[in-house]
Design a protein around this motif. Structure first.
Motif, PDB file in Angstrom:
ATOM      1  N   ALA A  98      -3.933  -6.362  -8.747  1.00  0.00           N
ATOM      2  CA  ALA A  98      -4.412  -5.746  -7.509  1.00  0.00           C
ATOM      3  C   ALA A  98      -4.868  -4.330  -7.793  1.00  0.00           C
ATOM      4  CB  ALA A  98      -3.301  -5.735  -6.456  1.00  0.00           C
ATOM      5  N   GLN A  99      -5.980  -3.945  -7.201  1.00  0.00           N
ATOM      6  CA  GLN A  99      -6.481  -2.583  -7.350  1.00  0.00           C
ATOM      7  C   GLN A  99      -6.902  -2.065  -5.978  1.00  0.00           C
ATOM      8  OE1 GLN A  99     -10.365  -1.998  -8.626  1.00  0.00           O
ATOM      9  NE2 GLN A  99     -11.048  -4.032  -8.062  1.00  0.00           N
ATOM     10  N   TRP A 100      -6.769  -0.762  -5.824  1.00  0.00           N
ATOM     11  CA  TRP A 100      -7.109  -0.121  -4.550  1.00  0.00           C
ATOM     12  C   TRP A 100      -7.482   1.332  -4.832  1.00  0.00           C
ATOM     13  CZ3 TRP A 100      -8.575  -2.041  -0.207  1.00  0.00           C
ATOM     14  CH2 TRP A 100      -8.577  -1.279   0.967  1.00  0.00           C
ATOM     15  N   GLY A 101      -8.490   1.830  -4.163  1.00  0.00           N
ATOM     16  CA  GLY A 101      -8.926   3.207  -4.361  1.00  0.00           C
ATOM     17  C   GLY A 101     -10.391   3.306  -4.724  1.00  0.00           C
ATOM     18  N   THR A 102     -10.882   2.303  -5.441  1.00  0.00           N
ATOM     19  CA  THR A 102     -12.293   2.313  -5.828  1.00  0.00           C
ATOM     20  C   THR A 102     -13.196   2.298  -4.598  1.00  0.00           C
ATOM     21  OG1 THR A 102     -11.610   0.981  -7.730  1.00  0.00           O
ATOM     22  CG2 THR A 102     -13.970   1.257  -7.386  1.00  0.00           C
ATOM     23  N   GLN A 103     -12.746   1.611  -3.544  1.00  0.00           N
ATOM     24  CA  GLN A 103     -13.552   1.536  -2.329  1.00  0.00           C
ATOM     25  C   GLN A 103     -13.680   2.898  -1.646  1.00  0.00           C
ATOM     26  OE1 GLN A 103     -10.348   0.703  -2.408  1.00  0.00           O
ATOM     27  NE2 GLN A 103      -9.665   2.087  -0.797  1.00  0.00           N
ATOM     28  N   ASP A 104     -12.765   3.833  -1.947  1.00  0.00           N
ATOM     29  CA  ASP A 104     -12.879   5.177  -1.395  1.00  0.00           C
ATOM     30  C   ASP A 104     -13.982   5.987  -2.085  1.00  0.00           C
ATOM     31  OD1 ASP A 104     -10.864   4.887   0.500  1.00  0.00           O
ATOM     32  OD2 ASP A 104      -9.289   5.496  -0.894  1.00  0.00           O
ATOM     33  N   VAL A 147      -3.320   0.554  -9.377  1.00  0.00           N
ATOM     34  CA  VAL A 147      -3.317  -0.763 -10.014  1.00  0.00           C
ATOM     35  C   VAL A 147      -1.892  -1.311  -9.985  1.00  0.00           C
ATOM     36  CG1 VAL A 147      -3.564  -2.019 -12.192  1.00  0.00           C
ATOM     37  CG2 VAL A 147      -5.309  -0.370 -11.517  1.00  0.00           C
ATOM     38  N   ARG A 148      -1.767  -2.564  -9.607  1.00  0.00           N
ATOM     39  CA  ARG A 148      -0.486  -3.264  -9.686  1.00  0.00           C
ATOM     40  C   ARG A 148      -0.712  -4.582 -10.431  1.00  0.00           C
ATOM     41  NH1 ARG A 148       0.361   0.953  -7.959  1.00  0.00           N
ATOM     42  NH2 ARG A 148       1.690   1.648  -6.230  1.00  0.00           N
ATOM     43  N   ALA A 167      -1.171  -5.562  -0.422  1.00  0.00           N
ATOM     44  CA  ALA A 167      -0.374  -5.114   0.724  1.00  0.00           C
ATOM     45  C   ALA A 167       0.700  -4.127   0.295  1.00  0.00           C
ATOM     46  CB  ALA A 167       0.259  -6.321   1.422  1.00  0.00           C
ATOM     47  N   ASP A 168       1.273  -4.345  -0.888  1.00  0.00           N
ATOM     48  CA  ASP A 168       2.285  -3.428  -1.402  1.00  0.00           C
ATOM     49  C   ASP A 168       1.680  -2.045  -1.655  1.00  0.00           C
ATOM     50  OD1 ASP A 168       4.971  -2.853  -2.661  1.00  0.00           O
ATOM     51  OD2 ASP A 168       3.678  -2.529  -4.392  1.00  0.00           O
ATOM     52  N   ILE A 169       0.485  -2.013  -2.214  1.00  0.00           N
ATOM     53  CA  ILE A 169      -0.189  -0.734  -2.457  1.00  0.00           C
ATOM     54  C   ILE A 169      -0.509  -0.041  -1.132  1.00  0.00           C
ATOM     55  CG2 ILE A 169      -2.266   0.380  -3.362  1.00  0.00           C
ATOM     56  CD1 ILE A 169      -2.451  -1.886  -5.420  1.00  0.00           C
ATOM     57  N   ARG A 170      -1.038  -0.800  -0.197  1.00  0.00           N
ATOM     58  CA  ARG A 170      -1.507  -0.218   1.066  1.00  0.00           C
ATOM     59  C   ARG A 170      -0.388   0.058   2.055  1.00  0.00           C
ATOM     60  NH1 ARG A 170      -6.953  -3.500   2.775  1.00  0.00           N
ATOM     61  NH2 ARG A 170      -6.657  -2.147   4.590  1.00  0.00           N
ATOM     62  N   GLY A 171       0.756  -0.580   1.865  1.00  0.00           N
ATOM     63  CA  GLY A 171       1.855  -0.405   2.795  1.00  0.00           C
ATOM     64  C   GLY A 171       1.614  -1.028   4.151  1.00  0.00           C
TER      65      GLY A 171
END
Length: 246
Positions: free
Chosen positions: A156-162, A181-182, A218-222
């Motif tokens: 899972a990755q998050w932040g690139t969309q920002d 990254v998780r 979901a874990d990254i985003r809370g």
């Protein structure tokens, strides 16, 4: 240096050019790398949230000693110079919707069996979910994993969309964004191994993969998704609305 081991010369050249910029322009929250197999090939299956994903995912991979190797649209390989770079870096073209599609997966299976790591976006395209959650998946990632008998690792990755929202053309480099990254546990497909790879079986495995990816995101985003998954096969056309532009 260990991280260069097994990397094509073209990949090394690209890393030397791009990695310093990625170190400068992003912050990193990388967790779970200890779950990656220490030897042998496997399939890495990340969610897809931006056109920049290959660069940020490759940054994670290179810094953990993994040569980036993706499945990509075959049309990218026809672009002058860029196509030569992709070929030199041992990326794998995908001929979706043609008689060559099965051949692409065969090449991926062979690469994994040869001890290489192949990254396959299970959605097959950037998410069209308005809140950038994972959609339903295509069967390529689980097909390669089951055909090769090698691990399937959700990422899972998050932040690139920002930095670059899905299907947007507006870059937001500053302030620096954190790339999360998780790495999840290898997906348990033991009950599906040594069975005929029917479409029903592949869809069961793919749903299992997308559940794992959604839980990691979901874990990254809370937070949890507010609605059902977007069905990737039913999406014909979608225009992204970037909430930051409203």
């Amino acid at each position: 240096m260990g991280r260069w081991s097994g990397m094509p010369q073209t990949t090394r050249w690209v890393v030397r050019v791009l990695r310093p910029w990625l170190m400068l322009l992003t912050k990193r929250d990388w967790q779970g790398a200890e779950k990656l197999p220490s030897a042998g090939g496997y399939v890495l299956a990340p969610n897809h949230i931006s056109h920049l994903d290959p660069f940020l995912i490759s940054h994670f991979m290179v810094d953990h000693g993994i040569a980036p190797r993706f499945l990509g649209k075959h049309t990218l390989f026809t672009i002058p110079l860029f196509g030569r770079i992709l070929t030199g870096a041992e990326q794998i073209p995908v001929y979706r919707g043609t008689g060559e599609a099965a051949k692409s997966l065969s090449v991926a299976v062979a690469a994994v069996e040869a001890g290489k790591v192949v990254t396959i976006y299970p959605e097959g395209t950037i998410t069209r979910d308005p809140e950038a959650w994972p959609m339903t998946g295509r069967t390529g990632a689980v097909r390669v994993a089951l055909s090769s008998g090698r691990p399937l690792i959700p990422m899972a990755q998050w932040g690139t969309q920002d930095i670059l929202w899905p299907y947007s053309k507006r870059l937001r480099l500053f302030p620096r964004k954190t790339i999360h990254v998780r790495i999840g546990d290898p997906l348990d497909l033991s009950d599906l191994e040594s069975r005929e790879l029917t479409e029903d079986l592949l869809h069961v495995a793919t749903e299992r993969l997308m559940d794992a990816l959604t839980a990691l995101v979901a874990d990254i985003r809370g937070e949890l998704p507010s609605g059902p998954r977007v069905e990737v096969r039913e999406v014909q056309r979608w225009t992204s609305i970037d909430p930051k532009e409203n």
